[in-house]
Design a protein around this motif. Structure first.
Motif, PDB file in Angstrom:
ATOM      1  N   SER A  23       0.831  -0.990   0.030  1.00  0.00           N
ATOM      2  CA  SER A  23      -0.043  -0.111  -0.025  1.00  0.00           C
ATOM      3  C   SER A  23       0.865   1.417  -0.192  1.00  0.00           C
ATOM      4  O   SER A  23       0.242   2.491  -0.250  1.00  0.00           O
ATOM      5  CB  SER A  23      -0.779  -0.019   1.033  1.00  0.00           C
ATOM      6  OG  SER A  23      -0.242   0.031   2.197  1.00  0.00           O
ATOM      7  N   GLY A  24       2.081   1.139   0.254  1.00  0.00           N
ATOM      8  CA  GLY A  24       2.948   2.404   0.153  1.00  0.00           C
ATOM      9  C   GLY A  24       4.556   2.069   0.075  1.00  0.00           C
ATOM     10  O   GLY A  24       4.966   1.061   0.722  1.00  0.00           O
ATOM     11  N   THR A  78      -0.890   5.990   9.779  1.00  0.00           N
ATOM     12  CA  THR A  78      -0.643   6.829   8.956  1.00  0.00           C
ATOM     13  C   THR A  78       0.988   7.222   8.833  1.00  0.00           C
ATOM     14  O   THR A  78       1.469   7.912   7.805  1.00  0.00           O
ATOM     15  CB  THR A  78      -1.621   7.985   8.880  1.00  0.00           C
ATOM     16  OG1 THR A  78      -1.451   8.889  10.279  1.00  0.00           O
ATOM     17  CG2 THR A  78      -2.793   7.657   8.782  1.00  0.00           C
ATOM     18  N   TYR A 122       7.196   9.888   7.352  1.00  0.00           N
ATOM     19  CA  TYR A 122       6.261   9.767   5.766  1.00  0.00           C
ATOM     20  C   TYR A 122       4.795   9.469   6.420  1.00  0.00           C
ATOM     21  O   TYR A 122       4.647   8.662   7.452  1.00  0.00           O
ATOM     22  CB  TYR A 122       6.988   8.523   5.306  1.00  0.00           C
ATOM     23  CG  TYR A 122       8.290   8.826   4.620  1.00  0.00           C
ATOM     24  CD1 TYR A 122       8.308   9.427   3.298  1.00  0.00           C
ATOM     25  CD2 TYR A 122       9.360   8.618   5.260  1.00  0.00           C
ATOM     26  CE1 TYR A 122       9.585   9.705   2.828  1.00  0.00           C
ATOM     27  CE2 TYR A 122      10.658   8.648   4.658  1.00  0.00           C
ATOM     28  CZ  TYR A 122      10.657   9.441   3.392  1.00  0.00           C
ATOM     29  OH  TYR A 122      11.953   9.753   2.897  1.00  0.00           O
ATOM     30  N   SER A 152       1.146   7.952   5.086  1.00  0.00           N
ATOM     31  CA  SER A 152       0.661   7.142   3.994  1.00  0.00           C
ATOM     32  C   SER A 152      -0.227   7.742   3.175  1.00  0.00           C
ATOM     33  O   SER A 152      -0.555   7.407   2.029  1.00  0.00           O
ATOM     34  CB  SER A 152       0.307   5.849   4.536  1.00  0.00           C
ATOM     35  OG  SER A 152      -0.754   6.156   5.396  1.00  0.00           O
ATOM     36  N   ARG A 153      -0.729   9.103   3.413  1.00  0.00           N
ATOM     37  CA  ARG A 153      -1.702   9.599   2.580  1.00  0.00           C
ATOM     38  C   ARG A 153      -1.232  10.782   1.990  1.00  0.00           C
ATOM     39  O   ARG A 153      -1.922  11.241   1.080  1.00  0.00           O
ATOM     40  CB  ARG A 153      -2.794  10.657   3.857  1.00  0.00           C
ATOM     41  CG  ARG A 153      -3.499   9.413   4.563  1.00  0.00           C
ATOM     42  CD  ARG A 153      -3.951  10.359   5.849  1.00  0.00           C
ATOM     43  NE  ARG A 153      -3.051  10.918   6.749  1.00  0.00           N
ATOM     44  CZ  ARG A 153      -3.291  11.458   7.833  1.00  0.00           C
ATOM     45  NH1 ARG A 153      -4.449  11.824   8.250  1.00  0.00           N
ATOM     46  NH2 ARG A 153      -2.460  12.121   8.433  1.00  0.00           N
ATOM     47  N   PRO A 184       4.536   9.870  -2.156  1.00  0.00           N
ATOM     48  CA  PRO A 184       5.649   8.987  -1.563  1.00  0.00           C
ATOM     49  C   PRO A 184       6.975   9.709  -1.662  1.00  0.00           C
ATOM     50  O   PRO A 184       7.925   9.492  -1.081  1.00  0.00           O
ATOM     51  CB  PRO A 184       5.607   7.802  -2.188  1.00  0.00           C
ATOM     52  CG  PRO A 184       4.828   8.116  -3.584  1.00  0.00           C
ATOM     53  CD  PRO A 184       3.854   9.149  -3.187  1.00  0.00           C
TER      54      PRO A 184
END
Length: 272
Positions: A203-204, A222, A236, A238-239, A242
């Motif tokens: 997912s990231g 997050t 970092y 996640s929303r 990147p």
């Protein structure tokens, strides 16, 4: 834990929401020093009033921090045949006394210890070349480990056997479930990867500018904070995109950041 065999304990004064907190900046005060091992200390773990350290002498030392502030030496656990590289306590409530201690070693084994009796309940042959990191799910039903064999493994804690194994292109050095337990974060070199624990879908992916030495997570899955070679800290979200860190602390330390923690993390005050 230090290269010189000692374990230092520190008291955090002035944290938001703590007694005497909310005024100035938080202050770190050393509260105890333990002569823990015959050589370097390789890992530490704490939950409730229990403290454990793993050493290059293949041993685990355990203490209990009594209400009066005194430290009781519980004893020494022997079962590994190599540096004790990682450990984690686990209990049904992270604010209460734990019921299990899980340890990993360069001997490639993971041992589950009972807290109180201090028996080795299960020994699991985990990774060729050694266990780099481990993380126990908040439910206590499963755990994950990362090893020198470039594998990430998921373990059935009740049966004491591997449930799933994945081989990566590069050796994972850090590994931890996210706060919710729905995903896990792994680090290899400069790259942080967030993966769903249920589906295995990534997912990231975040690339730090230098090698990642340590990781801490907060903020309802997050926020991931990385301590880097060179002394910087990168956060970092996640929303967010990147390529853009949520925040940067330049030269938090002169050479490298070896460990981090969030003493405060809730919905109202946020992580500290």
């Amino acid at each position: 834990g230090t290269y010189e065999r000692f374990v230092f304990g520190y008291q955090l004064d002035g944290l938001p929401g703590s007694s005497g907190g909310g005024g100035g900046a938080p202050e770190v005060v050393r509260s105890f020093t333990l002569d823990a091992h015959l050589s370097s200390c390789k890992s530490v773990a704490a939950q409730g009033a229990f403290i454990a350290s793993g050493g290059a002498d293949d041993l685990i030392r355990v203490w209990h921090h009594n209400p009066d502030g005194a430290l009781a030496d519980i004893g020494t656990l022997s079962g590994h045949e190599g540096n004790v590289s990682c450990m984690q306590f686990h209990g049904s409530d992270p604010t209460r006394e734990p019921t299990r201690l899980v340890s990993g070693s360069v001997d490639g084994n993971i041992i589950i210890w009972s807290v109180g009796q201090w028996d080795a309940l299960k020994t699991m042959k985990a990774h060729r070349g050694g266990v780099h990191a481990l993380s126990v799910h908040r439910s206590g039903l499963v755990a994950m480990s990362a090893g020198a064999d470039s594998h990430i493994a998921m373990w059935d804690m009740k049966k004491g056997r591997v449930a799933h194994k994945t081989k990566l292109k590069t050796k994972p050095e850090l590994l931890a479930f996210t706060p919710s337990g729905n995903s896990y974060a792994s680090v290899a070199g400069t790259r942080l990867t967030i993966t769903s624990a249920e589906t295995g879908i990534v997912s990231g992916v975040f690339d730090a500018p230098k090698r990642v030495m340590c990781m801490a997570q907060a903020g309802d899955d997050t926020l991931a904070c990385l301590g880097l070679e060179g002394g910087d800290v990168f956060g970092y979200d996640s929303r967010a995109p990147p390529t853009k860190p949520a925040f940067t602390i330049t030269k938090a330390h002169p050479t490298r950041v070896k460990c981090m923690a969030f003493p405060v993390d809730d919905a109202e005050r946020g992580p500290v």
